[in-house]
Scaffold this motif. Sequence first.
Motif, mmCIF file in Angstrom:
data_model
loop_
_atom_site.group_PDB
_atom_site.id
_atom_site.type_symbol
_atom_site.label_atom_id
_atom_site.label_comp_id
_atom_site.label_asym_id
_atom_site.label_seq_id
_atom_site.Cartn_x
_atom_site.Cartn_y
_atom_site.Cartn_z
ATOM 1 N N ARG A 145 0.837 -1.199 0.000
ATOM 2 C CA ARG A 145 0.000 0.000 0.000
ATOM 3 C C ARG A 145 0.875 1.254 0.000
ATOM 4 O O ARG A 145 0.568 2.242 -0.673
ATOM 5 N N SER A 199 1.935 1.732 -3.431
ATOM 6 C CA SER A 199 0.810 2.177 -4.249
ATOM 7 C C SER A 199 0.549 3.671 -4.063
ATOM 8 O O SER A 199 0.334 4.409 -5.032
ATOM 9 N N ARG A 237 3.048 5.619 -5.881
ATOM 10 C CA ARG A 237 2.766 5.643 -7.320
ATOM 11 C C ARG A 237 1.672 6.669 -7.624
ATOM 12 O O ARG A 237 1.755 7.434 -8.586
ATOM 13 N N GLN A 238 0.642 6.677 -6.746
ATOM 14 C CA GLN A 238 -0.431 7.656 -6.919
ATOM 15 C C GLN A 238 0.113 9.077 -6.815
ATOM 16 O O GLN A 238 -0.276 9.958 -7.579
ATOM 17 N N GLU A 248 3.373 -4.823 -4.866
ATOM 18 C CA GLU A 248 1.914 -4.895 -4.924
ATOM 19 C C GLU A 248 1.487 -6.319 -4.604
ATOM 20 O O GLU A 248 2.296 -7.234 -4.620
#
Length: 591
Positions: free
Chosen positions: A465, A468, A471-472, A589
């Motif tokens: 997470r 992630s 990346r966002q 991930e």
Amino acid sequence: MNVYADFQSRLAAMLEKRVAAGELLRDLDLDRFVVEPPRDAAHGDLSTNAAMVYAREIKLAGSTPRAFAESLSADLAREPDVLKIEVAGPGFINIVLKPEVYQQVLRTILVEGERYGAGPRSKSGPVNVEYVSANPTGPMHVGHARGAVFGDALANLLQFSGRDAVREYYINDAGAQVDVLARSAFLRYREALGEDVGPIPDGLYPGDYLKAVGETMAREFGPALREKPEPQWLPLARKRATDAMMAMIRDDLAALHIEHEVFASERELTGADGGVDRVREAIEALRAKGFVYEGRLPPPKGAPSDDWEDREQTLFRSTEFGDDVDRPLIKSDGGYTYFAGDIAYHKTKIDRGFLTLVDVWGADHGGYVKRMQAAVAALSDNRARLDIRLCQLVRLMRGGEPVKMSKRSGDFVTLREVVDEVGADAVRFIMLMRKNDAPLDFDLAKVIEQSQDNPVFYVQYAHARVRSVLRQGQAAFPDFDLAPSAFAGADLALLTDDGERDLMRALAQYPRTVLQAAEAHEPHRVAFFAHELATRFHAHWNRGKDLRSLRFVNENNGKLSYARLSLVTAVGLVLASALSILGVSAPEEMR
RNA sequence: GGCUCCGUAGCUCAGUUGGAUAGAGCAGCCGCCUUCUAAGCGGCAGGUCGCAGGUUCGAGUCCUGCCGGAGUCGCCA
């Protein structure tokens, strides 16, 4: 950067000044007090019991712990990074730190990366960690896995904390059971030559894994050995069989990412194949110190045993070091006892300069702890310390039901089967979530479940997470440099939310947790820390669902997003660090 | 019988080496998905820390004795 250790030494200095000023007794033991995170966050960031542990000394000096605490607080309040301080209860000193301290912690993590929390090179010398040490008579089964994983993680932990750790495996290749193995392999050899050997007789190892050894021997020797008497083929078969078994065991261990640096052969120590007889040397070394004698043992108490034979034998005076009875070194057939060989092996460790020894054993060997520690004490003139960690049994389950492991040979569950089914990460993490001396249920169904019931998944998911979110963040702000070292310019003062503070507090505790886990030889503390940090991260992430303003990435506030992403990065680095000590992967991930 | 380890919420277990009002997860009940992966989060309820003494400012933690469970008890490894 260890906030707690830092304040510990500052306080120690303050106490020393008071001793020098004649306020307190001269020989104050400055190791007795602690600076720790209080259990209840309402009590602040740091708490110390310094005024209470020296209650007696303080009384002698004509004061009370409470008054002394007040006086110490006055000194502490002058420290530049202390925001608030108060005395509570019988004399606790509670400290609230300025936010800058945690910002500094964060910067340290971003600079040091996965080295954050690692200890400086220790002056205590190298540690020897011996683990697995399974008999080379077959593949490893699940019971071996726990000690294997425990020993390996402990070695990782010790290295991370600054000790040199050497991983060793003691090969029990000298006893009668390896002769049985050799005979079993010889039978497979005859089978490989085309002979119908029928069912494997009782008392020999029936496993198919010996067929390959038999075939290799058939290729190597042809029929030449078949009609020879046993004394001629036994050593040949033994060598090939134990070599093959060790190769298999090393393969099994490699599947768990375990690799030993030193493999020590018991057989070699006995000099049976022509080398120096190290066992004899060890016994003579002990004899020279006066710890070996010829004598008789009293028969065992309790259940009367039929085959008890009172005889004079060579004994090690382990009672001198707290054991219950003295222990035999030579068997009635003239061979060395297992204990004698193990003494010789531990002597080699001491001779190689190790003064800290750790043995990882199965709990069924608990009865041997005292004698082994006695031997190490005797051999090293009490200089070496041997810590023996006993690993309790593992009960293999599937969906809550015990997996049957019949005694019928060949029907046990091998380590390899389990690793192939659930993966090395799951095996390692589950084995490390439990204190080593507590029994453990290992549920094959549960450990691959993708839910919060499954701590492996839960912690790995937290790391995924993190990745992630980063990346966002990168997608929302393509210009951001998200390399950890780039965050130096982030304005960390923007991190003011309780959830963010909570995460920073957790991160600040990592060095302390690692240090304590290493000193206590308890890697499970690292596993619990990782789980705890994951919980806080998931919790804070979720607050962003209710309150958009708490999300890490805010499209219309780059400065804030950048500061928060630095926190996320730090969480990821520490999670990865903890997982790496445990030998578990930190995935990008979870898909 | 001797020795070692264990006994904490209904279940599985932590408990910062003696600290403050003993904590998580599961199971139970009540909430939260137009999502930075709800594969998740919040809340409620749940305890004579096996029992009895002792040590001290303070004990789940250290000591002694019981009770209950596991392991082990010369020549297996």
